[in-house]
Motif scaffolding. Structure first.
Motif, short mmCIF file in Angstrom:
data_model
loop_
_atom_site.label_atom_id
_atom_site.label_comp_id
_atom_site.label_asym_id
_atom_site.label_seq_id
_atom_site.Cartn_x
_atom_site.Cartn_y
_atom_site.Cartn_z
N LEU A 179 24.47 61.63 -37.58
CA LEU A 179 24.18 61.91 -38.97
C LEU A 179 24.15 63.42 -39.21
O LEU A 179 23.55 64.17 -38.44
CB LEU A 179 22.82 61.32 -39.35
N ALA A 180 24.83 63.87 -40.28
CA ALA A 180 24.85 65.29 -40.62
C ALA A 180 23.94 65.54 -41.81
O ALA A 180 23.94 64.78 -42.78
CB ALA A 180 26.28 65.72 -40.95
N TRP B 183 18.58 72.09 -52.80
CA TRP B 183 19.82 71.33 -52.58
C TRP B 183 19.73 70.62 -51.24
O TRP B 183 19.26 71.17 -50.25
CB TRP B 183 21.02 72.26 -52.59
N ARG B 184 20.21 69.36 -51.24
CA ARG B 184 20.28 68.57 -50.00
C ARG B 184 21.55 67.73 -50.03
O ARG B 184 21.94 67.20 -51.07
CB ARG B 184 19.05 67.67 -49.86
N SER B 185 22.18 67.61 -48.89
CA SER B 185 23.38 66.78 -48.77
C SER B 185 23.44 66.24 -47.35
O SER B 185 22.65 66.63 -46.49
CB SER B 185 24.64 67.59 -49.10
N GLY B 186 24.40 65.35 -47.08
CA GLY B 186 24.54 64.79 -45.74
C GLY B 186 25.54 63.66 -45.73
O GLY B 186 26.09 63.27 -46.77
N ASP B 187 25.79 63.12 -44.53
CA ASP B 187 26.72 62.01 -44.38
C ASP B 187 26.37 61.24 -43.12
O ASP B 187 26.23 61.83 -42.05
CB ASP B 187 28.16 62.52 -44.29
N PRO B 188 26.22 59.90 -43.23
CA PRO B 188 25.86 59.10 -42.05
C PRO B 188 27.06 58.72 -41.19
O PRO B 188 26.89 58.12 -40.13
CB PRO B 188 25.23 57.84 -42.68
N LEU B 189 28.28 59.06 -41.64
CA LEU B 189 29.47 58.65 -40.91
C LEU B 189 29.83 59.64 -39.81
O LEU B 189 29.52 60.83 -39.90
CB LEU B 189 30.65 58.52 -41.87
N ASP B 190 30.50 59.15 -38.81
CA ASP B 190 30.99 59.98 -37.72
C ASP B 190 32.25 60.71 -38.20
O ASP B 190 33.31 60.10 -38.32
CB ASP B 190 31.30 59.10 -36.51
N ILE B 191 32.15 62.00 -38.49
CA ILE B 191 33.31 62.72 -39.02
C ILE B 191 34.40 62.87 -37.97
O ILE B 191 35.55 63.17 -38.29
CB ILE B 191 32.93 64.11 -39.57
#
Length: 217
Positions: free
Chosen positions: A96-97, A152-160
């Protein structure tokens, strides 16, 4: 008091001289976007951490508010407004990023940087000149941050590294996000970039800097 006057011509004006506003042939007032005028005035700057060709290894696996991946230290007598933030992940190891940006009051100190600092440089007028604010990257010693506020907050649970459609680039812009922070020095802007495993990436920040007297008396 004179009336507001507009003219259908481009007329150069001396600094500090009274002049006319400009309209086009349709009678619409011609206005220069504020961020473009900042560049023309030499008050827009860029700074960052890492680069496309030389990404850095992320310093933390979870966000540590006192150890940002990027720090902008705003000294007393100056005011900074962030214009854009771009955070790029190149490798996350399938984890997770997370991305976060904050502002804080008081002098945060320099902390300890694990790589050479990049001085902010001007965008537009006086290319290559530097502002009063100082940039640090990959801070590893705890900073002294008061009234720290996340904006500000962001992220991505996918494996980039493997998944199609994973979010690699995370962007914040003063043009599209409400609640633009204003940092009155002494103060700080911090950007945090983490993933649960050893990742790599880079950060780019564009900001405007003013003397405090330009903003308030």
């Amino acid at each position: 008091m004179s009336d507001f006057e507009v003219r259908n011509i481009k007329s150069l004006q001396a600094e500090g001289a009274a002049g006319s506003a400009r309209i086009n042939r349709r009678g619409e007032v011609v206005v220069v976007p504020w961020h473009i005028q900042l560049a023309l005035d030499g008050q827009g700057y860029a700074a960052g951490a890492g680069s496309v060709t030389t990404p850095y290894t992320l310093g933390n696996t979870v966000i540590d508010l006192t150890q940002p991946e990027f720090l902008l230290r705003v000294p007393s007598g100056y005011v900074v407004i962030p214009l854009s933030i771009q955070v790029v992940f190149e490798v996350t190891g399938g984890a997770l990023a997370d991305v976060m940006a904050t502002v804080a009051t008081g002098d945060p100190g320099d902390g300890t940087s694990t790589v050479a600092d990049k001085l902010p440089t001007t965008l537009g007028k006086n290319i290559g000149s530097t502002p009063a604010s100082l940039a640090r990257q990959l801070v590893t010693a705890a900073l002294t941050l008061s009234n720290q506020t996340e904006f500000w907050r962001s992220g991505d649970p996918l494996d980039i590294d493997a998944a199609a459609g994973a979010k690699v680039v995370h962007e914040w812009s003063a043009l599209t996000h409400p609640g633009v922070p204003v940092i009155y020095g002494p103060g700080a802007l911090t950007v945090h970039q983490v993933c649960a495993t050893s990742g790599t990436g880079h950060i780019q920040v564009v900001f405007a800097e003013f003397s405090a007297s330009e903003i308030r008396s």
